[in-house]
Design a protein around this motif. Structure first.
Motif, PDB file in Angstrom:
ATOM      1  N   ASP A   1     120.120  24.947  49.240  1.00  0.00           N
ATOM      2  CA  ASP A   1     119.983  23.801  50.142  1.00  0.00           C
ATOM      3  C   ASP A   1     120.975  22.696  49.791  1.00  0.00           C
ATOM      4  O   ASP A   1     121.392  21.928  50.669  1.00  0.00           O
ATOM      5  N   ALA A   2     121.353  22.603  48.515  1.00  0.00           N
ATOM      6  CA  ALA A   2     122.222  21.509  48.071  1.00  0.00           C
ATOM      7  C   ALA A   2     123.677  21.710  48.490  1.00  0.00           C
ATOM      8  O   ALA A   2     124.323  20.786  48.991  1.00  0.00           O
ATOM      9  N   CYS A   3     124.191  22.944  48.293  1.00  0.00           N
ATOM     10  CA  CYS A   3     125.612  23.178  48.582  1.00  0.00           C
ATOM     11  C   CYS A   3     125.834  24.011  49.829  1.00  0.00           C
ATOM     12  O   CYS A   3     126.985  24.244  50.215  1.00  0.00           O
ATOM     13  N   GLU A   4     124.739  24.496  50.444  1.00  0.00           N
ATOM     14  CA  GLU A   4     124.814  25.315  51.648  1.00  0.00           C
ATOM     15  C   GLU A   4     125.674  26.573  51.430  1.00  0.00           C
ATOM     16  O   GLU A   4     126.425  26.994  52.301  1.00  0.00           O
ATOM     17  N   GLY A   5     125.566  27.144  50.242  1.00  0.00           N
ATOM     18  CA  GLY A   5     126.277  28.370  49.929  1.00  0.00           C
ATOM     19  C   GLY A   5     127.726  28.201  49.541  1.00  0.00           C
ATOM     20  O   GLY A   5     128.439  29.190  49.347  1.00  0.00           O
ATOM     21  N   ARG A   6     128.175  26.958  49.387  1.00  0.00           N
ATOM     22  CA  ARG A   6     129.590  26.734  49.067  1.00  0.00           C
ATOM     23  C   ARG A   6     129.867  26.851  47.571  1.00  0.00           C
ATOM     24  O   ARG A   6     131.011  26.931  47.153  1.00  0.00           O
ATOM     25  N   ARG A   7     128.813  26.800  46.756  1.00  0.00           N
ATOM     26  CA  ARG A   7     128.891  27.018  45.306  1.00  0.00           C
ATOM     27  C   ARG A   7     129.706  25.972  44.564  1.00  0.00           C
ATOM     28  O   ARG A   7     130.327  26.243  43.535  1.00  0.00           O
ATOM     29  N   HIS A   8     129.715  24.753  45.105  1.00  0.00           N
ATOM     30  CA  HIS A   8     130.417  23.664  44.432  1.00  0.00           C
ATOM     31  C   HIS A   8     129.568  22.401  44.514  1.00  0.00           C
ATOM     32  O   HIS A   8     128.811  22.205  45.468  1.00  0.00           O
ATOM     33  N   GLN A   9     129.721  21.552  43.502  1.00  0.00           N
ATOM     34  CA  GLN A   9     129.040  20.269  43.519  1.00  0.00           C
ATOM     35  C   GLN A   9     129.570  19.420  44.680  1.00  0.00           C
ATOM     36  O   GLN A   9     130.723  19.599  45.116  1.00  0.00           O
ATOM     37  N   PRO A  10     128.745  18.509  45.220  1.00  0.00           N
ATOM     38  CA  PRO A  10     129.200  17.663  46.340  1.00  0.00           C
ATOM     39  C   PRO A  10     130.499  16.936  46.037  1.00  0.00           C
ATOM     40  O   PRO A  10     131.355  16.777  46.919  1.00  0.00           O
ATOM     41  N   GLU A  11     130.663  16.493  44.773  1.00  0.00           N
ATOM     42  CA  GLU A  11     131.877  15.766  44.407  1.00  0.00           C
ATOM     43  C   GLU A  11     133.113  16.640  44.582  1.00  0.00           C
ATOM     44  O   GLU A  11     134.170  16.181  45.047  1.00  0.00           O
ATOM     45  N   ALA A  12     132.980  17.920  44.200  1.00  0.00           N
ATOM     46  CA  ALA A  12     134.115  18.830  44.334  1.00  0.00           C
ATOM     47  C   ALA A  12     134.376  19.177  45.800  1.00  0.00           C
ATOM     48  O   ALA A  12     135.529  19.308  46.226  1.00  0.00           O
ATOM     49  N   SER A  13     133.321  19.318  46.589  1.00  0.00           N
ATOM     50  CA  SER A  13     133.471  19.687  47.995  1.00  0.00           C
ATOM     51  C   SER A  13     134.105  18.576  48.815  1.00  0.00           C
ATOM     52  O   SER A  13     134.650  18.825  49.899  1.00  0.00           O
ATOM     53  N   GLU A  14     134.034  17.347  48.313  1.00  0.00           N
ATOM     54  CA  GLU A  14     134.625  16.223  49.041  1.00  0.00           C
ATOM     55  C   GLU A  14     136.141  16.165  48.900  1.00  0.00           C
ATOM     56  O   GLU A  14     136.816  15.501  49.687  1.00  0.00           O
ATOM     57  N   ILE A  15     136.669  16.856  47.898  1.00  0.00           N
ATOM     58  CA  ILE A  15     138.118  16.845  47.677  1.00  0.00           C
ATOM     59  C   ILE A  15     138.802  17.678  48.754  1.00  0.00           C
ATOM     60  O   ILE A  15     138.360  18.776  49.092  1.00  0.00           O
ATOM     61  N   ARG A  16     139.872  17.144  49.304  1.00  0.00           N
ATOM     62  CA  ARG A  16     140.625  17.852  50.338  1.00  0.00           C
ATOM     63  C   ARG A  16     142.080  18.006  49.905  1.00  0.00           C
ATOM     64  O   ARG A  16     142.658  17.118  49.289  1.00  0.00           O
ATOM     65  N   TYR A  17     142.642  19.187  50.206  1.00  0.00           N
ATOM     66  CA  TYR A  17     144.069  19.402  49.992  1.00  0.00           C
ATOM     67  C   TYR A  17     144.635  19.952  51.288  1.00  0.00           C
ATOM     68  O   TYR A  17     144.210  21.013  51.762  1.00  0.00           O
ATOM     69  N   GLN A  18     145.535  19.203  51.882  1.00  0.00           N
ATOM     70  CA  GLN A  18     146.097  19.553  53.187  1.00  0.00           C
ATOM     71  C   GLN A  18     144.989  19.825  54.200  1.00  0.00           C
ATOM     72  O   GLN A  18     145.055  20.756  55.008  1.00  0.00           O
ATOM     73  N   GLY A  19     143.939  19.005  54.135  1.00  0.00           N
ATOM     74  CA  GLY A  19     142.851  19.076  55.100  1.00  0.00           C
ATOM     75  C   GLY A  19     141.783  20.103  54.797  1.00  0.00           C
ATOM     76  O   GLY A  19     140.814  20.231  55.550  1.00  0.00           O
ATOM     77  N   LEU A  20     141.902  20.844  53.698  1.00  0.00           N
ATOM     78  CA  LEU A  20     140.941  21.891  53.365  1.00  0.00           C
ATOM     79  C   LEU A  20     140.150  21.554  52.114  1.00  0.00           C
ATOM     80  O   LEU A  20     140.700  21.039  51.133  1.00  0.00           O
ATOM     81  N   ALA A  21     138.844  21.862  52.147  1.00  0.00           N
ATOM     82  CA  ALA A  21     138.016  21.748  50.953  1.00  0.00           C
ATOM     83  C   ALA A  21     138.281  22.944  50.063  1.00  0.00           C
ATOM     84  O   ALA A  21     138.844  23.963  50.485  1.00  0.00           O
ATOM     85  N   ILE A  22     137.822  22.862  48.796  1.00  0.00           N
ATOM     86  CA  ILE A  22     138.135  23.912  47.830  1.00  0.00           C
ATOM     87  C   ILE A  22     137.595  25.268  48.269  1.00  0.00           C
ATOM     88  O   ILE A  22     138.259  26.296  48.122  1.00  0.00           O
ATOM     89  N   ASP A  23     136.395  25.306  48.853  1.00  0.00           N
ATOM     90  CA  ASP A  23     135.848  26.597  49.283  1.00  0.00           C
ATOM     91  C   ASP A  23     136.626  27.166  50.455  1.00  0.00           C
ATOM     92  O   ASP A  23     136.751  28.383  50.602  1.00  0.00           O
ATOM     93  N   GLN A  24     137.178  26.285  51.303  1.00  0.00           N
ATOM     94  CA  GLN A  24     137.985  26.755  52.423  1.00  0.00           C
ATOM     95  C   GLN A  24     139.318  27.333  51.944  1.00  0.00           C
ATOM     96  O   GLN A  24     139.814  28.308  52.501  1.00  0.00           O
ATOM     97  N   VAL A  25     139.875  26.725  50.902  1.00  0.00           N
ATOM     98  CA  VAL A  25     141.111  27.250  50.318  1.00  0.00           C
ATOM     99  C   VAL A  25     140.865  28.643  49.741  1.00  0.00           C
ATOM    100  O   VAL A  25     141.642  29.569  49.938  1.00  0.00           O
ATOM    101  N   LEU A  26     139.746  28.806  49.031  1.00  0.00           N
ATOM    102  CA  LEU A  26     139.453  30.074  48.387  1.00  0.00           C
ATOM    103  C   LEU A  26     139.147  31.180  49.391  1.00  0.00           C
ATOM    104  O   LEU A  26     139.244  32.371  49.069  1.00  0.00           O
ATOM    105  N   GLU A  27     138.787  30.823  50.613  1.00  0.00           N
ATOM    106  CA  GLU A  27     138.517  31.824  51.646  1.00  0.00           C
ATOM    107  C   GLU A  27     139.789  32.305  52.342  1.00  0.00           C
ATOM    108  O   GLU A  27     139.776  33.290  53.067  1.00  0.00           O
ATOM    109  N   LEU A  28     140.899  31.613  52.116  1.00  0.00           N
ATOM    110  CA  LEU A  28     142.167  32.015  52.728  1.00  0.00           C
ATOM    111  C   LEU A  28     142.654  33.328  52.124  1.00  0.00           C
ATOM    112  O   LEU A  28     142.483  33.589  50.934  1.00  0.00           O
TER     113      LEU A  28
END
Length: 207
Positions: free
Chosen positions: A4-31
């Motif tokens: 419920d906390a990360c919605e399956g993204r497996r990262h702390q909220p602080e880490a999920s807020e970081i963006r690189y070129q518009g992508l969160a860390i979990d989105q980068v790892l899915e590429l």
């Protein structure tokens, strides 16, 4: 069950807020590697050379095939060598396993990059294109598994091709531009007729 906390993204909220070129860390790892190449500047040529375009950046190592793992090892060696400019020893076990023949040449080209930088590359491989591209071939046999383990021929690809072994027969077929398909008896006749450049037609898969 989804967290419920990360919605399956497996990262702390602080880490999920970081963006690189518009992508969160979990989105980068899915590429996939191919998708990452389109977004990021490095290493474009390396990804294309090694035929690793379908691997996801965040893919678990346990989900990789043996060939994929070896190609990532090769990519790491090339990157480390480019960064340190120090030569070393690279040992690979069947790095072209699972690759389409058109992609195998890309991996052979990557070997050349390492060799041109002064590295030594040792490869355990069954693929004839890789063997034919080597500076030195050590042919183990005479059979497979418990029937093998002895050095039956060694030398340059041309030297090994002159021997009386299954590997030698396929090296001769490759050098003659013939399909690598045929019975062992065909291959033996090919050796007998190699002086005249005549080999029998392919009939079955003997690899």
């Amino acid at each position: 069950m989804v967290c419920d906390a990360c919605e399956g993204r497996r990262h702390q909220p602080e880490a999920s807020e970081i963006r690189y070129q518009g992508l969160a860390i979990d989105q980068v790892l899915e590429l996939t590697v191919a998708e990452a190449v389109e977004r990021f500047s490095e290493p474009r040529q390396l990804a294309e050379t090694l035929g690793a375009s379908d691997i996801q950046l965040g893919q678990s190592a346990t989900e990789l095939s043996g060939g994929e793992a070896q190609r990532l090892k090769l990519a790491s060696a090339i990157q480390r060598g480019a960064a340190s400019r120090r030569a070393g020893l690279v040992v690979l076990d069947e790095p072209v396993s699972g690759l389409h023949p058109s992609d195998i040449q890309r991996v052979v080209d990557a070997f050349d990059v390492l060799l041109d930088s002064g590295n030594t590359v040792v490869v355990a491989e069954h693929d004839i294109l890789v063997a034919a591209s080597a500076d030195w071939v050590i042919d183990l046999g005479p059979g497979a598994g418990p029937d093998g383990g002895a050095v039956v021929a060694e030398g340059t690809p041309d030297t090994v091709a002159a021997a009386d072994t299954p590997t030698a027969a396929f090296l001769r077929r490759y050098a003659a531009g013939l399909p690598l398909l045929g019975t062992w008896e065909d291959a033996r006749r090919c050796r007998a007729g190699s002086a005249s450049g005549v080999c029998p037609p392919a009939t079955s898969n003997d690899l």
